[in-house]
Enzyme design. Structure first.
Site, short mmCIF file in Angstrom:
data_model
loop_
_atom_site.label_atom_id
_atom_site.label_comp_id
_atom_site.label_asym_id
_atom_site.label_seq_id
_atom_site.Cartn_x
_atom_site.Cartn_y
_atom_site.Cartn_z
N LYS A 166 35.20 35.42 40.53
CA LYS A 166 34.76 36.50 39.66
C LYS A 166 35.07 36.18 38.19
O LYS A 166 35.71 35.18 37.88
CB LYS A 166 35.44 37.81 40.07
CG LYS A 166 35.08 38.27 41.49
CD LYS A 166 33.58 38.45 41.66
CE LYS A 166 33.21 39.18 42.95
NZ LYS A 166 33.43 38.39 44.16
N ASN A 167 34.63 37.06 37.29
CA ASN A 167 34.77 36.78 35.85
C ASN A 167 36.22 36.71 35.40
O ASN A 167 36.55 36.02 34.44
CB ASN A 167 33.98 37.80 35.03
CG ASN A 167 32.49 37.51 35.06
OD1 ASN A 167 32.00 36.85 35.97
ND2 ASN A 167 31.77 37.99 34.07
#
Length: 389
Positions: free
Chosen positions: A184-185
């Site tokens: 994920k970011n």
């Protein structure tokens, strides 16, 4: 061809994160403790949510959110077929029925018009998924929710840093659930966060996530605490650890710069692939928003090639380019196909995308040379397998 393998994704872990984890290990406080509270407060401030509850995963967050809302057998929840299995699995594990509404071409986000078609007297909630980091069109979804007295639960696993019409996801009139998985970011190794403006709901989720103990139960082992406690309801073991939060504390301040780098790479891909007829590029929604570019997911127009999508991915690997599959549509998995009784013709847009989608490498540590290698490999595979008939 590049000499080393380029993975689809890898987290950006630097000295600050490593040192913070080491500090936790040396402190002797490695499970839920003060660093979880620091990360909770920082994330709450970043998204603009009145309440935030850290958990061991986004899946855990969705599970306890549904339970806290009283979702039960006989209830229906509408969501998208283009999501990870956990979105529908948690609905089923609460005894309810997932109802899949088709998606929009281009953005691959759930189509509000298709949501309306699926609403019945048994519908309790809608779970839109902000696909690849681009916000769903939330205004018509909220309008439907008000009209039919439904709860909106945003699956924001892809959407840390995403904005919709000037507001960050996590601050809207809904419940938002974020993921901090390594791809994920931002990451905490594993982890999740539920954001809400509902104090009573936040309290219930907090109880459910840790055996039904009070929100500050971890303090009972501190010098100022007491070892005595009460169980207020049956709960789970879904708490985030300080070791995880130690990573998140230093990831969060980098999120905006991570998104900027992801946007630069996605913009480069869009430019380089603009004239490649064998690819359908991700569409950018027309409303005011900030795309977090968690994923870059073109569709391979397999009708123009002599190989299918899976073979395309295998050919990329021969060029030392990794790729991901986000996602095979829910109704293409045997369990959900059989359990829900959904045919491809019921979800034509999702079916089309599911057979063609792939995720190209996209992460902040990528160099310009890495991105150029991806473009070169994709074009080489297409050139080698373009239909001549």
């Amino acid at each position: 061809m590049r000499e080393t393998f380029l993975p689809f994704s890898t987290p950006t872990i630097e000295d600050a994160e490593i040192n913070e984890v080491v500090d936790s290990l040396k402190s002797g406080w490695i499970t839920t403790g003060p660093k979880v509270k620091r990360f909770e407060d920082a994330f709450k401030a970043y998204v603009g949510a009145p309440y935030a509850i850290p958990l061991s995963s986004a899946t855990a967050g969705l599970h306890v959110t549904l339970l806290a809302l009283g979702i039960k057998e006989g209830d229906e929840i509408i969501t998208t077929p283009m999501t990870f299995a956990s979105t529908v699995s948690m609905i089923i594990l609460c005894g309810a029925t997932p109802v899949l509404a088709d998606i929009e071409p281009g953005t691959l986000n759930i189509d509000p018009a298709r949501i309306r078609e699926k609403i019945t007297p048994r519908t309790r909630a809608v779970i839109p998924v902000h696909f690849a980091g681009q916000s769903c069109d939330m205004d018509p979804i909220f309008a439907l929710a008000r009209e039919h007295n439904l709860t909106v639960i945003e699956d924001a696993a892809h959407a840390a840093g995403t904005e919709y019409k000037g507001r960050r996801i996590g601050s809207l009139d809904s419940i938002s659930i974020f993921s901090f998985h390594p791809n994920k970011n931002i990451t905490t190794g594993e982890g999740g966060m539920v954001c809400t403006a509902d104090e009573a709901l936040a309290e219930e989720i907090s109880l459910l996530k840790f055996h039904g103990m009070s929100r500050e139960a971890w303090k009972r082992f501190a010098a100022s605490g007491t070892p005595n406690y009460d169980i207020l309801l049956p709960g789970f073991k879904y708490n985030m650890m300080d070791i995880q939060a130690a990573i998140g504390i230093h990831q969060l301040p980098k999120l905006d710069s991570f998104i900027q780098k992801r946007t630069e790479i996605a913009t480069y891909y869009n430019r380089e692939f603009a004239d490649v007829a064998e690819l359908a590029l991700p569409a950018y929604a027309p409303y005011d928003q900030r795309h977090a570019w968690h994923l870059y997911t073109p569709l391979v127009r397999i009708e123009k090639l002599d190989i299918d999508r899976d073979q395309f991915m295998a050919e990329l690997k021969k060029h030392n380019i990794g790729s991901g599959l986000h996602y095979k549509a829910i109704h293409h998995h045997p369990y959900y196909r059989d359990h829900l009784g959904i045919a491809d013709s019921d979800l034509p847009v999702a079916t089309y995308a599911s057979e063609r989608i792939l995720s190209l490498p996209l992460f902040p540590k990528m160099t310009k040379e890495d991105a150029a290698d991806v473009v070169t490999a994709v074009k080489a595979v297409i050139a080698a397998h373009r239909c001549t008939r």
